[in-house]
Design an enzyme around this catalytic site. Structure first.
Site, PDB file in Angstrom:
ATOM      1  N   ASP A 199      46.007  45.893  18.981  1.00  0.00           N
ATOM      2  CA  ASP A 199      45.707  44.872  17.959  1.00  0.00           C
ATOM      3  C   ASP A 199      45.469  45.424  16.546  1.00  0.00           C
ATOM      4  O   ASP A 199      44.507  45.025  15.873  1.00  0.00           O
ATOM      5  CB  ASP A 199      44.487  44.043  18.400  1.00  0.00           C
ATOM      6  CG  ASP A 199      44.728  43.301  19.701  1.00  0.00           C
ATOM      7  OD1 ASP A 199      45.789  43.483  20.321  1.00  0.00           O
ATOM      8  OD2 ASP A 199      43.836  42.538  20.122  1.00  0.00           O
ATOM      9  N   LYS A 254      49.340  38.751  23.632  1.00  0.00           N
ATOM     10  CA  LYS A 254      48.341  38.241  24.586  1.00  0.00           C
ATOM     11  C   LYS A 254      47.549  37.095  23.977  1.00  0.00           C
ATOM     12  O   LYS A 254      47.578  36.903  22.752  1.00  0.00           O
ATOM     13  CB  LYS A 254      47.392  39.368  24.998  1.00  0.00           C
ATOM     14  CG  LYS A 254      46.588  39.864  23.825  1.00  0.00           C
ATOM     15  CD  LYS A 254      45.597  40.903  24.247  1.00  0.00           C
ATOM     16  CE  LYS A 254      44.985  41.588  23.057  1.00  0.00           C
ATOM     17  NZ  LYS A 254      44.249  40.665  22.153  1.00  0.00           N
ATOM     18  N   CYS A 284      38.733  43.952  22.306  1.00  0.00           N
ATOM     19  CA  CYS A 284      40.029  44.157  22.957  1.00  0.00           C
ATOM     20  C   CYS A 284      40.235  45.581  23.447  1.00  0.00           C
ATOM     21  O   CYS A 284      40.869  45.784  24.476  1.00  0.00           O
ATOM     22  CB  CYS A 284      41.148  43.685  22.036  1.00  0.00           C
ATOM     23  SG  CYS A 284      41.143  41.871  21.949  1.00  0.00           S
TER      24      CYS A 284
HETATM   25  C1  VGL Z   1      39.692  40.601  19.136  1.00  0.00           C
HETATM   26  C2  VGL Z   1      38.005  39.127  18.628  1.00  0.00           C
HETATM   27  C3  VGL Z   1      38.851  38.068  18.809  1.00  0.00           C
HETATM   28  C4  VGL Z   1      40.147  42.026  19.287  1.00  0.00           C
HETATM   29  C5  VGL Z   1      40.553  39.543  19.337  1.00  0.00           C
HETATM   30  O1  VGL Z   1      41.358  42.297  19.134  1.00  0.00           O
HETATM   31  O2  VGL Z   1      39.287  42.896  19.554  1.00  0.00           O
HETATM   32  N1  VGL Z   1      38.421  40.384  18.790  1.00  0.00           N
HETATM   33  N2  VGL Z   1      40.124  38.279  19.164  1.00  0.00           N
END
Ligand code: VGL
Ligand code: ZN
Length: 198
Positions: free
Chosen positions: A21, A107, A146
């Site tokens: 991410d 995802k 994540c």
């Molecule tokens: C994430 C909060 C909400 C992440 C994703 O990638 O860690 N954190 N969505």
């Protein structure tokens, strides 16, 4: 599999690099900016270079939400809207040197379910097994969400994990969340490595 404590931890056969991410919305100026999130890019670019040079797989996960995702505050969730599929905020950081043949895994694409783990509801485990991957070098954002959940599921799926300790950053909703997440990943069996050892 690579060993900790050696002069270098050179990736070899069976190893893959997993970038979690590294998306604009999680970087400074993004809608869910992770403090210091941009600091992961330089070490991850070094890792990408090492894995690419060795002909080893590079995989990037993306948080990839529909506009009314259940994790957004307007829907009763904990987060501001972020990583809406196809928007600039959901794009991977432009200065991350993703190789053209990198596998991208999206995802949390369903409106009614969140998924912090890149393994949840995706083909990631199958793709890795098909490629003969046994050990994942993991870096990216965010340590306490994540990265933590992806590492947990990687270990549960039988992959070894080398956590790139200088190439992760935490949201730290509560102070210490990131440090606790690192300790938890270590307790689960992940090993810590510095990207400059690669
Ligand atoms: C994430 C909060 C909400 C992440 C994703 O990638 O860690 N954190 N969505
Ligand atoms: Zn999200």
């Amino acid at each position: 599999m690579s060993e900790q404590g050696k002069e270098t931890t050179r990736p070899g056969r069976g190893d893959a690099l997993l970038l979690v991410d590294v998306q604009n919305d999680f970087l400074p100026g993004g809608s869910l900016a992770v403090p210091g999130g941009d600091a992961v890019i330089t070490p991850l670019n070094h890792c990408i270079e090492q894995f690419t040079r060795a002909g080893l797989p590079v995989i990037a996960t993306r948080d990839w939400h529909p506009p009314q995702h259940c994790s957004f505050r307007e829907q009763g969730g904990p987060w501001p809207p972020h990583c809406i599929a196809g928007t600039p905020g959901a794009a991977c950081a432009a200065d991350l040197h993703l190789p053209p043949d990198a596998v991208v895994v999206d995802k949390a694409t369903a409106a009614d379910r969140d998924a912090y783990s890149g393994f949840e509801g995706t083909e990631l485990a199958a793709r890795l097994r098909e490629a003969g991957v046994r050990c994942l070098f993991v870096g990216g954002l965010a340590t306490d969400y994540c990265v933590l959940n992806t590492v947990h599921d990687a270990l549960k799926n039988g992959f070894a994990v080398m956590l790139l300790r200088d190439a992760i950053r935490a949201v730290d909703v509560q102070p210490g969340d990131g440090d606790r997440a690192i300790a938890e990943m270590q307790a689960l069996g992940a090993r810590l490595v510095d990207s400059n050892r690669l």
